[in-house]
Design a protein around this motif. Structure first.
Motif, PDB file in Angstrom:
ATOM      1  N   ASN A 125      -5.611  -1.240  -6.102  1.00  0.00           N
ATOM      2  CA  ASN A 125      -6.866  -1.594  -5.458  1.00  0.00           C
ATOM      3  C   ASN A 125      -6.588  -2.393  -4.187  1.00  0.00           C
ATOM      4  N   PHE A 126      -7.389  -2.133  -3.132  1.00  0.00           N
ATOM      5  CA  PHE A 126      -7.153  -2.776  -1.847  1.00  0.00           C
ATOM      6  C   PHE A 126      -7.367  -4.289  -1.902  1.00  0.00           C
ATOM      7  N   VAL A 127      -8.304  -4.745  -2.684  1.00  0.00           N
ATOM      8  CA  VAL A 127      -8.542  -6.189  -2.816  1.00  0.00           C
ATOM      9  C   VAL A 127      -7.334  -6.861  -3.456  1.00  0.00           C
ATOM     10  N   MET A 130      -7.412   3.415   3.779  1.00  0.00           N
ATOM     11  CA  MET A 130      -7.954   2.336   2.954  1.00  0.00           C
ATOM     12  C   MET A 130      -9.233   2.792   2.268  1.00  0.00           C
ATOM     13  N   THR A 131      -9.372   2.419   1.012  1.00  0.00           N
ATOM     14  CA  THR A 131     -10.620   2.616   0.285  1.00  0.00           C
ATOM     15  C   THR A 131     -10.953   1.311  -0.422  1.00  0.00           C
ATOM     16  N   LEU A 132     -12.206   0.958  -0.390  1.00  0.00           N
ATOM     17  CA  LEU A 132     -12.673  -0.262  -1.033  1.00  0.00           C
ATOM     18  C   LEU A 132     -13.961   0.058  -1.777  1.00  0.00           C
ATOM     19  N   LEU A 166     -15.586  -4.961   7.143  1.00  0.00           N
ATOM     20  CA  LEU A 166     -14.605  -5.495   6.193  1.00  0.00           C
ATOM     21  C   LEU A 166     -14.050  -6.827   6.698  1.00  0.00           C
ATOM     22  N   THR A 174       0.819  -1.214   0.000  1.00  0.00           N
ATOM     23  CA  THR A 174       0.000   0.000   0.000  1.00  0.00           C
ATOM     24  C   THR A 174       0.850   1.259   0.000  1.00  0.00           C
TER      25      THR A 174
END
Length: 160
Positions: free
Chosen positions: A37-39, A103-105, A119, A30
């Protein structure tokens, strides 16, 4: 953690070290690639952790019981030593404190405890579903046969 001791019957004391590998891998990904993308970051962190697990696991393939527990404990101590003695893992922070970007999802910010809870809850539900299906599969039944009696499982054709 439930698969190895519960379904396979092997004792592992190095789980915390491998969890730390996943956390540090997620942190480094990160901070190194903030637009990712966080995933994808979570999945890549899992792949990196699996690679480190293979690095320690392949030499330990023929041991079991107490000796496997000692080998995994040694892996945990080595991983902890590695993270505390090399400043690259903390982005050369003099205090050793790390700060990660927010974090952004799916376009939503995960910045309060409730959103972090949901989450983690969703990840746990997905993993529990996958583990339940894995335990009911042929591989899961082979693991339980090894747990119950490894010599009989080997005679029946289950590869250890």
């Amino acid at each position: 953690l439930n698969i190895l001791p519960g379904y396979w019957g092997q004792l592992s004391l190095g789980t915390g070290g491998f969890m730390a590998v996943g956390a540090v891998a997620c942190y480094k990904l990160t901070t190194g690639f903030p637009e990712m993308n966080f995933v994808v970051v979570l999945l890549l962190s899992g792949v990196i952790t699996a690679g480190v697990g293979l690095l320690f696991g392949i030499p330990s393939l023929r041991i079991k019981g107490f000796y496997l527990a000692v080998a995994t404990l040694a892996a945990q101590f080595f991983i902890e030593w590695l993270f505390t003695h090399f400043d690259w893992f903390t982005n050369y922070s003099t205090s050793g404190v790390i700060t990660a970007p927010p974090m952004t999802l799916l376009g939503m910010a995960i910045d309060n405890p409730l959103s972090k809870y949901f989450l983690v809850l969703s990840i746990v539900v997905i993993c529990a579903f996958l583990v339940r299906n894995l335990a009911r599969s042929e591989i899961g039944r082979a693991w339980m046969a090894v747990r119950d009696m490894d010599f009989a499982a080997e005679c029946m054709g289950v590869w250890l």
